[in-house]
Design an enzyme around this catalytic site. Structure first.
Site, PDB file in Angstrom:
ATOM      1  N   LYS A  89       0.819  -1.084   0.040  1.00 60.78           N
ATOM      2  CA  LYS A  89       0.010  -0.167  -0.211  1.00 60.78           C
ATOM      3  C   LYS A  89       0.846   1.056   0.035  1.00 60.78           C
ATOM      4  CE  LYS A  89      -3.434   2.267   2.772  1.00 60.78           C
ATOM      5  NZ  LYS A  89      -4.134   2.334   3.433  1.00 60.78           N
ATOM      6  N   LYS A 113      -2.090  -1.603  -3.878  1.00 61.18           N
ATOM      7  CA  LYS A 113      -3.343  -0.326  -3.682  1.00 61.18           C
ATOM      8  C   LYS A 113      -2.435   1.454  -4.067  1.00 61.18           C
ATOM      9  CE  LYS A 113      -5.870   2.567  -0.338  1.00 61.18           C
ATOM     10  NZ  LYS A 113      -6.438   1.904   0.785  1.00 61.18           N
TER      11      LYS A 113
HETATM   12  C1  PBG Z   1      -7.409   2.891   5.525  1.00 61.93           C
HETATM   13  C2  PBG Z   1      -7.485   2.896   4.762  1.00 61.93           C
HETATM   14  C3  PBG Z   1      -7.704   4.499   3.344  1.00 61.93           C
HETATM   15  C4  PBG Z   1      -7.770   3.189   1.554  1.00 61.93           C
HETATM   16  C5  PBG Z   1      -8.921   2.270   2.587  1.00 61.93           C
HETATM   17  N1  PBG Z   1      -7.935   2.121   3.800  1.00 61.93           N
HETATM   18  C6  PBG Z   1      -7.197   5.433   3.410  1.00 61.93           C
HETATM   19  C7  PBG Z   1      -5.807   5.868   3.663  1.00 61.93           C
HETATM   20  O1  PBG Z   1      -4.758   4.880   3.632  1.00 61.93           O
HETATM   21  O2  PBG Z   1      -4.912   6.653   4.053  1.00 61.93           O
HETATM   22  C8  PBG Z   1      -8.139   4.197   0.701  1.00 61.93           C
HETATM   23  C9  PBG Z   1      -9.055   3.928   0.079  1.00 61.93           C
HETATM   24  C10 PBG Z   1      -9.729   4.425  -1.188  1.00 61.93           C
HETATM   25  O3  PBG Z   1      -9.348   5.701  -1.874  1.00 61.93           O
HETATM   26  O4  PBG Z   1     -10.380   4.821  -2.068  1.00 61.93           O
HETATM   27  N2  PBG Z   1      -6.325   3.432   5.996  1.00 61.93           N
END
Ligand code: PBG
Length: 324
Positions: free
Chosen positions: A195, A248
């Site tokens: 991520k 992601k």
């Molecule tokens: C929680 C999380 C996030 C997303 C999914 N789980 C946000 C972040 O890390 O700030 C983002 C998903 C999206 O942008 O659609 N940590």
């Protein structure tokens, strides 16, 4: 053996031939529908930076999940907006938290729908960070206990799969241990293994009200410049017990999806995130791109790169398009 013996256009002449030789498939069954759940009843609040996406109360979430299921979408992933936030993210592991309630309700009322619970603290902490904070530092090990507690409470509410998105080191092992000790050794972990610290999460943070009050997420989310490191994160998570891994965002990271797909033998998911959704919707609203074609092209590209599953805000729309 070149032209004129070779004429690649022969296989592109009609829709029937193109379909016959198509290398990549996209179906509703590959898609996961994200939902933002909040307290209340009959609440359906549109997210301004994500037109067509809503913050939903539990009753509305059940109806939305029902609609997704009837379109052939096999799973939802749930995010919670709690009634109040604190330093320990109590709302994340509350037995009656929004995600726990929505999980139980969907499991009860929506036949055959798989519920994936996102495991993170950022939606539940008053400072908006993904873990326990001391000064301006996000502490790793004290956070693990809370993440494990959250996953266990979600499993207890009926979650079919838990999906840690926090990017703390060792969280998959901590969650696996917690789940097993509580009798949930059959609940799989889908880890957000690679991520990235991405600008494309902007609209999500509005939706989940999870923008950090200070600093950013670069001390735990990955540097967009790195791909070797993604393979390392994925390997570590699988060693710790991840059953599936996720990359992601999706479209700006197709090379990462591809490399991960080639390096592991577990299912690979990709998250087509909020900013990717917002860009397509905005361009289409301006009449600058054809929405339907751009959506299908984006998702097929993510599949072609190697994703088995795609989390996307276009899940229901795509299922509808594919059914035509
Ligand atoms: C929680 C999380 C996030 C997303 C999914 N789980 C946000 C972040 O890390 O700030 C983002 C998903 C999206 O942008 O659609 N940590």
């Amino acid at each position: 053996m070149g032209f004129p013996a070779q004429r690649p256009r022969r296989l592109r002449r009609t829709g029937a031939i193109r379909a016959l030789v198509r290398e990549t498939s996209l179906s509703a069954g590959d898609l996961i529908h994200p939902m933002f759940v909040r307290p209340g009843r009959r609440v359906r609040q549109e997210i301004s930076s994500m037109p067509g996406q809503f913050n939903l109360s539990v009753d509305e979430a059940v109806a939305d999940a029902q609609e997704a299921r009837s379109l052939g979408v096999p799973a939802v992933i749930l995010f919670g907006i709690p009634p109040s936030k604190d330093a320990k993210a109590s709302g994340a592991w509350d037995a009656h938290g929004v995600v726990q309630e929505a999980t139980a309700a969907i499991r009860k009322d929506v036949e055959g729908m798989l519920v994936i619970a996102d495991v993170c603290l950022c939606e539940y902490t008053d400072h908006g960070h993904c873990g326990v904070v001391q000064g301006d530092e996000i502490l790793n090990d004290p956070t693990l206990e809370l993440l494990a507690k959250t996953a266990v409470s979600q499993a207890r509410a009926g979650a079919d799969i838990v999906a840690p998105s926090d990017m703390m080191d060792g969280r998959v092992a901590a969650i696996r241990k917690g789940l097993d000790a509580a009798g949930f050794d059959q609940v799989p972990i889908l880890s957000y293994a690679a991520k990235y610290a991405s600008a494309f999460y902007g609209p999500f943070r509005e939706a989940a009200q999870s923008t950090p009050k200070f600093g950013d997420r670069r001390s735990h989310q990955m540097d967009p410049a790195n791909v070797r490191e993604a393979l390392k994160e994925v390997r570590l998570d699988i060693e710790e017990g991840a059953d599936m891994v996720m990359v992601k965002p999706a479209l700006p990271y197709l090379d990462v999806i591809h490399r991960v797909r080639r390096s592991v033998d577990v299912p690979v998911a990709a998250y087509h995130v909020s900013g990717e959704y917002a860009m397509l919707v905005a361009a289409a609203q301006n009449g600058w791109i054809d929405r339907e074609r751009a959506v299908l092209e984006s998702l097929v590209a993510i599949r072609r790169a190697g994703a088995d599953l795609i989390v996307t805000y276009f899940a229901k729309e795509t299922a509808r398009l594919l059914a035509r």
